[in-house]
Design a protein around this motif. Structure first.
Motif: not given
Length: 219
Positions: A112-114, A164-171
């Motif tokens: 996951a990214t977060e 798994i990524t956080n769709s609200q803080t992608a960068g």
């Protein structure tokens, strides 16, 4: 981004008038502490982290922990002098889906990214990799070069089955990881950190489990 949220005057007025304030706790919403320093007489403040025995430094994304559904529901029902049965009944399909996914996919390596969804993936028994990278992203710091390289290598060589990524803080490096995953044929599962306006809580949880199940079955 919930981590950088700042309350406005309207929310301050709503909190001042509320009979019951439900706070996440565990360091997730410290802005609320400032507004609740002097609660009015009779106002109830329910801190979910306290209900679940969590503290600062624990994973604060408590709404994605299926083990918390019953105790939190019962705590809110007590505060409202209400019965929790109807709400608990609506959680049964969610708990059943978690059990089904655990039986079919426990031990599957994922990343996951977060750590937004880590309490849920832990309940399912997925083998979460690269947690130090995730903590850096959550805390708004740059991950170590070695941690970033290790994650990207695992994605390129498909040593993890999904990301798994956080769709609200992608960068930044998180966005790069998602791009590498897609290019390498690793499923990317976007999970939102806060609930969409169009869904209620139960539907939101089930929609995330639907997305996770589809990714696991097609990975």
């Amino acid at each position: 981004d919930p981590h950088s949220f700042e309350p406005g005057p309207a929310l301050g007025r709503a909190l001042a008038e509320a009979q019951l304030v439900i706070q996440n706790g565990a360091g997730y919403d410290p802005w609320l502490d400032r507004l609740l320093r002097q609660p009015r007489p009779g106002q109830q403040i329910l801190v979910i982290a306290n209900v679940l025995g969590r503290k600062l430094g624990d994973n604060p994304h408590l709404w994605y922990d299926p083990a918390g559904l019953e105790p939190v529901t019962r705590a809110i029902a007590r505060a409202l002098d209400a019965t929790p049965d109807a709400v608990l009944d609506r959680f049964q399909p969610i708990l059943a889906r978690v059990a089904t996914l655990r039986a079919a996919h426990a031990g599957t390596p994922v990343a996951a990214t977060e750590p937004v969804y880590t309490l849920m993936t832990g309940a399912i028994g997925l083998d979460m990799h690269h947690t130090r990278f995730q903590l850096a992203i959550m805390n708004g710091t740059e991950p170590r070069i070695s941690d970033t390289a290790a994650l990207e290598s695992d994605l390129r060589h498909r040593r993890v089955r999904l990301l798994i990524t956080n769709s609200q803080t992608a960068g930044g490096v998180a966005l790069r990881a998602a791009t590498i995953a897609r290019q390498s044929g690793v499923a990317v599962v976007p999970i939102s950190e806060s609930m969409p306006a169009a869904l209620d809580y139960q539907a939101w949880l089930m929609s995330s489990l639907d997305a996770l199940q589809a990714a696991l079955e097609n990975a």
